[in-house]
Design a protein around this motif. Structure first.
Motif, mmCIF file in Angstrom:
data_model
loop_
_atom_site.group_PDB
_atom_site.id
_atom_site.type_symbol
_atom_site.label_atom_id
_atom_site.label_comp_id
_atom_site.label_asym_id
_atom_site.label_seq_id
_atom_site.Cartn_x
_atom_site.Cartn_y
_atom_site.Cartn_z
ATOM 1 N N ASN A 170 -10.439 75.208 -63.163
ATOM 2 C CA ASN A 170 -10.857 76.073 -64.055
ATOM 3 C C ASN A 170 -11.638 74.743 -65.476
ATOM 4 N N LEU A 171 -10.609 73.591 -65.405
ATOM 5 C CA LEU A 171 -11.090 72.552 -66.619
ATOM 6 C C LEU A 171 -13.194 72.201 -65.802
ATOM 7 N N ARG A 172 -13.547 72.443 -64.525
ATOM 8 C CA ARG A 172 -14.403 72.017 -64.034
ATOM 9 C C ARG A 172 -15.770 73.740 -64.637
ATOM 10 N N THR A 173 -14.438 74.664 -64.396
ATOM 11 C CA THR A 173 -15.919 75.924 -65.252
ATOM 12 C C THR A 173 -16.102 75.668 -66.947
ATOM 13 N N MET A 174 -15.129 75.159 -67.352
ATOM 14 C CA MET A 174 -15.398 74.529 -68.371
ATOM 15 C C MET A 174 -16.360 73.998 -68.654
ATOM 16 N N HIS A 175 -16.359 72.755 -67.855
ATOM 17 C CA HIS A 175 -17.271 71.794 -68.401
ATOM 18 C C HIS A 175 -18.624 72.516 -67.798
ATOM 19 N N PHE A 176 -18.641 72.641 -67.182
ATOM 20 C CA PHE A 176 -20.022 73.393 -66.534
ATOM 21 C C PHE A 176 -20.699 74.742 -67.860
ATOM 22 N N ILE A 177 -19.841 75.400 -68.513
ATOM 23 C CA ILE A 177 -19.827 76.718 -69.406
ATOM 24 C C ILE A 177 -19.750 75.851 -70.773
ATOM 25 N N ASN A 178 -19.788 75.060 -71.127
ATOM 26 C CA ASN A 178 -19.645 74.027 -72.305
ATOM 27 C C ASN A 178 -21.305 73.770 -71.900
ATOM 28 N N LYS A 179 -21.540 72.873 -70.797
ATOM 29 C CA LYS A 179 -23.475 72.322 -70.973
ATOM 30 C C LYS A 179 -24.007 73.205 -71.156
ATOM 31 N N LEU A 180 -23.797 74.638 -69.784
ATOM 32 C CA LEU A 180 -24.351 75.744 -69.705
ATOM 33 C C LEU A 180 -24.883 76.386 -71.380
ATOM 34 N N SER A 181 -24.325 76.416 -72.426
ATOM 35 C CA SER A 181 -24.647 77.112 -73.686
ATOM 36 C C SER A 181 -24.794 75.508 -74.001
ATOM 37 N N ILE A 182 -24.397 74.657 -74.205
ATOM 38 C CA ILE A 182 -25.324 73.364 -75.506
ATOM 39 C C ILE A 182 -26.476 73.404 -75.275
ATOM 40 N N SER A 183 -27.221 73.535 -73.568
ATOM 41 C CA SER A 183 -28.463 73.543 -72.913
ATOM 42 C C SER A 183 -28.969 74.676 -73.633
ATOM 43 N N MET A 184 -28.304 75.352 -73.389
ATOM 44 C CA MET A 184 -29.207 77.313 -74.161
ATOM 45 C C MET A 184 -29.283 77.195 -75.781
ATOM 46 N N PHE A 185 -28.575 76.573 -76.305
ATOM 47 C CA PHE A 185 -28.643 76.391 -77.844
ATOM 48 C C PHE A 185 -29.559 75.356 -77.963
ATOM 49 N N LEU A 186 -30.242 74.405 -76.947
ATOM 50 C CA LEU A 186 -30.998 73.544 -77.402
ATOM 51 C C LEU A 186 -32.701 73.798 -77.140
#
Length: 57
Positions: free
Chosen positions: A28-44
């Protein structure tokens, strides 16, 4: 306070930090961090596209 407004150090550190063995890790923690990194990347990427369209075109 204003000089810290555009401080990107913590955000960039989030992408490039090393794994800390003292922190717990589970799926769960690894998935949460992956989704956070993906969303920040998409925003940028979207921000760069918008700036390109606004300034270049």
């Amino acid at each position: 306070m204003r000089k810290n407004l555009f401080d990107l150090g913590p955000a960039l550190g989030y992408f490039f930090r090393k794994n800390d063995p003292s922190r717990p890790s589970n799926f769960n923690l690894r998935t949460m961090h992956f989704i956070n990194k993906l969303s920040i990347s998409m925003f940028l990427v979207a921000l760069v596209v918008l700036l390109y369209r606004w300034f270049i075109r």
